[in-house]
Design a protein around this motif. Structure first.
Motif, PDB file in Angstrom:
ATOM      1  N   THR A 412      29.125 -30.140  57.206  1.00  8.05           N
ATOM      2  CA  THR A 412      29.020 -28.630  56.943  1.00  8.05           C
ATOM      3  C   THR A 412      30.303 -28.300  56.550  1.00  8.05           C
ATOM      4  N   THR A 415      30.821 -29.082  52.972  1.00  5.12           N
ATOM      5  CA  THR A 415      29.912 -28.519  51.874  1.00  5.12           C
ATOM      6  C   THR A 415      30.707 -26.881  51.647  1.00  5.12           C
ATOM      7  N   SER A 419      32.596 -25.523  48.032  1.00  4.59           N
ATOM      8  CA  SER A 419      32.089 -24.127  47.703  1.00  4.59           C
ATOM      9  C   SER A 419      33.103 -23.123  47.313  1.00  4.59           C
TER      10      SER A 419
END
Length: 663
Positions: A412, A415, A419
């Protein structure tokens, strides 16, 4: 018969007076009472004495008393003194005085008309004498001595029974008393002329500077002069005296008095040749050291310039310290900071692009902490060991579940970071493109303004600079040349200077880009000690009349100084942190390099007057002006017998300083 006897006595005396050979015995008796002194011997002895004195004299002062002035005044003096004679033996019914200057001598003659009171005898005749001259320091002293008598007539007014010898003794005693009275008066009251040259060296050191802006410090000094040697000449022009000064008092005996008491001159009939030699020598020495005697002057006193220079040098012999405050006048400046268009690089208005670096928190997860399954069971405690095994099984199960959760959290975080990175990169590129556009706009605006005129006003450079200080000069030695034309001086000079400045930088137009983004000001205070190097200063010697006084001025040419302050106002400006803050472009672009290079660059874009530029560079340049040293010489007041004062006029001559009283 008695009348005939009186007539015979009278005839005898008249015959004696007229040189007829009738009453030789009476003449011999009277002559023995008045032995004559040879005037030729007095003259010759005086010539010998004065010739000896002048042989190696070093003239300091030259005094002259004019013949007619002296004869008239001396005649009046003798007349006044002997008119006071009172006696019960004789009565002076008439007397006439005559004084005459001859070569190396002064003759005095009294024509008298006398009545012998008791014997009722009238006597008429001449009383002849000599006036001797001496010089003691400032005074010329004249004393008369009467010796010889010549009868013109003798008249007996009443009958007398006296014989020739008795009559001769009577007349001789009374005449001797008359002479003693005259000589006694003249001995007590000599005729004195005070020439006043002693006042020349009474100089007030604290008043020798023309201006009072300079303070002077020196130990006081007292000086004096005495006559060490003199030579006196008497001729048909008057009495002249050449004197040599000494710093110490030397006992002296008036030369002519010695000669009169013990004449030791030659037995020649005259000393005309000797006098001519002496007179020529005296005159040569006089004109070598003093100006020729003015025939229109009654009294003259000359001080040789050589002697006057010695007096001044002695007065100024101690170390003299001068101090003088001075000001560096306040200089203001208000100039535009201008740059030629070819010197404006508009690309420099661009700023470097900057954007924060990408950052994202690093992944972190707490470390696994399982159960503590070490129960410390004994070997024989079976239930304890069973519980310990069950605990270990539970701990293992929990650890497997923890690892699964950690891996899920890691995926998590990764990711989210990717971004965020993509978002930051996008924002940075957008900012870069926007910044580039801004730079292009700035550069285009700069180019437009640059091409509009031949130069650009970047702002205003204004302020002021001033200073003050104190100059100290120590004159170690001060030596005036013998002719008062030059002065040698050994000195040390220094000064303390304070320099104050105020500077403003006010940008305008492109100045907000090329100078400062806001106004800037700075105040500085600098101190410096100056050492003035030794040189060979020159003096200007001048003289002028101030009323009755003579002013002799010695003006030292200005002493130049040149010094540079370590940290000048411009240097202080460039190292000021506030300048870096408010004027980064000016500091980092226009003024790059060393401080000296930066100052040179700054002075290219601000045009200051040279004197202001020097002061802002901390270069103090100028001259010390010492006030004129001025000797004030007052006129001598010649004094006659401590009563009559005769004012003189001062003259600055080639060889001497002359004090003269005109007819």
């Amino acid at each position: 018969m008695k009348k005939i006897e009186s007539i015979l006595y009278l005839i005898c005396l008249l015959v004696f007076i007229q040189g007829i050979t009738g009453c030789k015995s009476l003449r011999k008796v009277i002559n023995k009472k008045f032995p004559p002194v040879s005037y030729t011997e007095i003259q010759c002895s005086s010539i010998i004495q004065s010739s000896s004195n002048i042989a190696d004299i070093k003239p300091s002062v030259g005094i002259h008393i004019e013949k007619q002035f002296l004869e008239d005044n001396l005649k009046g003096f003798i007349q006044k003194e002997i008119s006071e004679i009172k006696s019960t033996e004789f009565e002076i019914r008439d007397q006439k005085i005559n004084v005459e200057l001859v070569n190396q001598g002064i003759k005095a003659n009294i024509e008298f008309d006398m009545l012998l009171i008791k014997s009722k005898i009238e006597l008429k005749g001449n009383l002849e004498g000599y006036v001797w001259v001496s010089s003691k320091d400032e005074n010329i002293i004249l004393k008369g001595t009467f010796k010889d008598i010549n009868f013109k007539s003798l008249k007996v007014l009443k009958k007398s029974n006296l014989g020739k010898v008795a009559l001769a003794n009577l007349i001789s005693n009374i005449l001797n008393n008359y002479i003693e009275n005259i000589n006694g008066l003249l001995e007590k009251k000599s005729y004195t002329i005070n020439t006043g040259w002693g006042k020349l060296y009474q100089l007030e050191l604290d008043k020798i500077l023309k201006s009072n802006k300079t303070k002077i410090t020196s130990k006081p000094i007292s000086i004096s002069r005495f006559i060490e040697k003199n030579s006196i000449r008497i001729n048909h022009h008057g009495i002249s005296v050449i004197g040599q000064f000494s710093k110490i008092m030397i006992p002296e005996k008036p030369e002519t008095e010695q000669i009169l008491k013990n004449p030791n001159g030659t037995k020649k009939k005259n000393c005309q040749k000797e006098f001519e030699i002496f007179d020529k020598k005296f005159e040569t020495i006089w004109v070598d050291n003093f100006e020729k005697i003015n025939p229109e002057a009654n009294l003259v006193a000359n001080i040789s310039k050589l002697e006057f220079s010695k007096i001044i040098n002695e007065v100024l012999a101690n170390k003299i310290e001068l101090s003088q405050d001075f000001e560096i006048p306040n200089e203001t400046f208000n100039v535009n900071i201008e740059a030629k268009k070819e010197n404006i690089d508009c690309s420099r208005v661009k700023t470097e692009f900057s954007f924060p670096e990408f950052s994202f928190p690093e992944f972190s997860f707490p470390e696994f902490k399982g159960l503590d399954c070490n129960f410390g069971c004994k070997w024989y405690d079976v239930p304890c060991k069973g519980a310990e095994a069950a605990c270990r099984l539970t701990k293992k199960t929990e650890e497997l579940a923890y690892k699964a959760a950690r891996e899920s959290a890691r995926i998590t975080h990764q990711t989210a970071r990717e971004s965020a990175r993509i978002t930051h990169q996008t924002a940075r590129e957008s900012a870069r493109i926007a910044h580039q556009g801004e730079n292009n706009v700035k550069e285009a605006a700069c180019v437009a303004k640059r091409e509009l005129t031949g130069f650009l006003d970047l702002g205003v450079f204004k302020g002021n600079v001033s200073g003050s200080g104190k100059c100290n000069i120590a004159i170690n030695s001060f030596s005036i040349h013998n002719d008062l034309s030059k002065v040698d001086i050994n000195y040390e000079a220094s000064a303390q200077v304070g320099l104050n400045s105020y500077i403003e930088l006010n940008p305008q137009d492109l100045g907000y880009m090329f100078l400062c983004y806001s106004s800037y000001n700075s105040k500085t205070n600098s101190k410096i000690d100056l050492n003035v190097p030794q040189n060979s200063p020159s003096f200007t010697v001048s003289n002028y009349r101030d009323g009755d006084n003579l002013k002799i001025g010695f003006k030292l040419n200005s002493l130049p100084f040149n010094a540079e302050i370590d940290k000048s106002p411009l240097h202080e400006l460039l190292i000021d942190p506030e300048l870096r803050l408010k004027c980064p472009y000016m500091h980092n672009v226009l003024l790059i390099g060393s401080t000296s290079t930066a100052i040179a660059s700054l002075l290219k874009i601000i045009k200051l007057k040279p004197e202001i530029e020097l002061l802002l560079l901390g270069k103090v340049k100028g001259n010390f002006d010492i006030d004129q040293i001025e000797i004030s010489v007052k006129p001598i007041a010649f004094e006659i017998n401590e009563q009559e004062q005769i004012k003189s006029i001062i003259y600055w001559n080639e060889k001497s300083i002359k004090f003269e009283s005109l007819k």
